[in-house]
Design a protein around this motif. Structure first.
Motif, short mmCIF file in Angstrom:
data_model
loop_
_atom_site.label_atom_id
_atom_site.label_comp_id
_atom_site.label_asym_id
_atom_site.label_seq_id
_atom_site.Cartn_x
_atom_site.Cartn_y
_atom_site.Cartn_z
N HIS A 49 82.67 0.10 -19.30
CA HIS A 49 81.38 -0.51 -19.64
C HIS A 49 81.52 -1.46 -20.83
CE1 HIS A 49 78.51 1.42 -16.95
NE2 HIS A 49 79.16 2.57 -17.10
N ARG A 52 83.13 -4.60 -19.73
CA ARG A 52 82.22 -5.48 -18.99
C ARG A 52 81.22 -6.14 -19.92
NH1 ARG A 52 79.38 -2.91 -13.84
NH2 ARG A 52 78.01 -2.07 -15.44
N TYR A 156 66.79 -9.72 -15.63
CA TYR A 156 66.71 -8.90 -14.42
C TYR A 156 65.36 -9.01 -13.72
CZ TYR A 156 71.11 -6.36 -13.90
OH TYR A 156 72.41 -6.02 -13.62
N ASN A 159 65.74 -9.20 -10.00
CA ASN A 159 66.15 -7.92 -9.42
C ASN A 159 64.96 -6.96 -9.32
OD1 ASN A 159 68.28 -9.40 -10.64
ND2 ASN A 159 69.63 -7.67 -10.41
N GLU A 185 75.10 -6.95 -3.03
CA GLU A 185 74.97 -5.71 -3.81
C GLU A 185 73.50 -5.35 -3.85
OE1 GLU A 185 75.94 -6.59 -7.98
OE2 GLU A 185 74.78 -8.43 -7.85
N GLY A 186 73.15 -4.22 -4.48
CA GLY A 186 71.77 -3.91 -4.74
C GLY A 186 71.35 -4.56 -6.05
N PRO A 187 70.04 -4.54 -6.38
CA PRO A 187 69.59 -5.13 -7.64
C PRO A 187 70.19 -4.43 -8.86
CG PRO A 187 67.73 -4.80 -6.17
CD PRO A 187 68.91 -4.12 -5.53
N GLY A 211 81.41 -2.97 -10.18
CA GLY A 211 80.79 -1.72 -10.59
C GLY A 211 81.77 -0.71 -11.16
N THR A 212 81.37 -0.06 -12.24
CA THR A 212 82.23 0.99 -12.82
C THR A 212 82.19 2.24 -11.94
OG1 THR A 212 80.45 1.88 -14.19
CG2 THR A 212 81.80 0.15 -15.16
N GLN A 214 81.58 2.38 -8.56
CA GLN A 214 82.37 2.08 -7.35
C GLN A 214 83.86 2.13 -7.71
OE1 GLN A 214 83.79 -1.47 -7.18
NE2 GLN A 214 85.14 -0.50 -5.70
N SER A 248 75.89 3.43 -8.59
CA SER A 248 75.74 2.88 -9.94
C SER A 248 75.72 4.03 -10.93
CB SER A 248 74.47 2.05 -10.08
OG SER A 248 73.34 2.88 -10.07
N SER A 249 75.88 3.67 -12.20
CA SER A 249 76.12 4.68 -13.22
C SER A 249 75.07 5.78 -13.22
CB SER A 249 76.16 4.01 -14.60
OG SER A 249 77.19 3.06 -14.61
C1 LIG Z 1 73.51 -5.92 -10.23
C2 LIG Z 1 74.27 -4.66 -10.38
N1 LIG Z 1 75.30 -4.43 -9.55
C3 LIG Z 1 76.03 -3.28 -9.64
C4 LIG Z 1 75.73 -2.30 -10.59
C5 LIG Z 1 76.53 -1.04 -10.63
O1 LIG Z 1 77.33 -0.98 -11.80
P1 LIG Z 1 77.78 0.36 -12.47
O2 LIG Z 1 78.37 1.22 -11.41
O3 LIG Z 1 78.81 -0.07 -13.45
O4 LIG Z 1 76.60 0.99 -13.09
C6 LIG Z 1 74.68 -2.52 -11.47
C7 LIG Z 1 74.36 -1.51 -12.49
O5 LIG Z 1 73.28 -1.48 -13.02
C8 LIG Z 1 73.94 -3.72 -11.38
O6 LIG Z 1 72.90 -3.98 -12.20
#
Ligand SMILES: Cc1ncc(COP(=O)(O)O)c(C=O)c1O
Length: 282
Positions: A49, A52, A156, A159, A185-187, A211-212, A214, A248-249
């Protein structure tokens, strides 16, 4: 429950105002953030994190506070959290470009809060998704870096609007698609599919966040003998897959049971295997 810390490690009242009205984070969404899951006092994927966060800041030409400062703020929040009462915490690290016309000093804080009941329900029950156009093509990230497609910025609003559109259409969540129809991806999540003995996700080069969650899942999957692939995925493949998840996290790995109104093969045993794989990392 909320806990708010500044980067010198001091705690501040989460109910009190913290930002100036001319902060560029408020005025333009000009800043970066990360959301980290902390379980029983241990932050998950903290290094990834923070990496990123630094990458996002570089893409925005923004000065970020030192890593040690972020780590201090994380400790301040996690030390204060009542772990006996609540075993999970959503920890947000936020950094804006600072005040309009200021000396460039960023505004930064770490904020911890409880997980919502809604999120816990979705984790347990799975989710329906609708596919919505994102209006970008797969080559756009490289062609137009100013669009910040791979940065986790504070902007965001799009999103969140997509999630409201999903709600209007009677679905829980969104899967964005590119102009060629491929899955993005999702929002606030990445898309993961199981096809036989292979886990698949979509490529960051398409203009999505790496994604961390994933990443952690695929690491565990490789060790356990799964094959993994990062490649373009059509919406049609979501319908044919053995399983589809949003990762996601904070949500962890949530099973998708419906895409655009059509029920998927949502095998609870496969979901259990995938969840256990992810949890085996911690
Ligand atoms: C647009 C988007 N894609 C993917 C992710 C997933 O990332 P992570 O698994 O690091 O939380 C997020 C997390 O909020 C996100 O906002």
């Amino acid at each position: 429950m909320r806990v708010l810390a500044l980067l010198d490690g001091s705690l501040v009242d989460p109910e009190s105002p913290l930002l100036r009205a001319d902060d560029l984070g408020v005025q333009r969404g000009d800043g970066v953030f990360e959301t980290i899951l902390v379980v029983d006092g241990r932050p998950r994927e903290l290094e990834a994190h923070l990496d990123r966060l630094e990458r996002s800041a570089r893409l925005l030409d923004m000065t970020l506070p030192e890593r040690a400062d972020w780590e201090r703020a994380v400790r301040a929040v996690t030390d204060r959290w009542p772990w006996d009462a609540e075993s999970e915490l959503a920890l947000k690290l936020v950094c804006t470009r600072g005040v309009d016309g200021g000396d460039g000093t960023p505004t930064a804080f770490a904020s911890g809060q409880s997980l919502s009941a809604e999120l816990l329900r979705k984790r347990a029950e799975g989710i329906s998704v609708v596919t919505l156009e994102r209006g970008i093509d797969p080559g756009m990230m490289e062609r137009a870096p100013w669009l910040l497609l791979s940065a986790k910025t504070l902007s965001y609003a799009v999103n969140m609007a997509a999630l409201r559109e999903a709600e209007r259409r009677g679905a829980d969540e969104v899967v964005f698609t590119a102009t060629d129809g491929s899955v993005l991806e999702g929002p606030t999540s990445n898309v993961v599919l199981a096809e036989g003995d292979t886990l698949v996700t979509t490529p960051p080069s398409a203009g999505i966040l790496r994604g961390t969650t994933q990443g952690a899942l695929f690491g565990a999957a490789s060790e356990a003998g799964w094959r993994t692939a990062v490649e373009p995925v059509s919406v049609e493949r979501l319908h044919r897959a053995d399983g589809v998840w949003l990762a996601s996290s904070i949500r962890r790995i949530v099973q998708v049971h419906t895409v655009d109104g059509a029920a998927l093969e949502a095998d609870p045993e496969l979901h259990d295997r995938i969840s256990k794989l992810y949890e085996s990392q911690y």
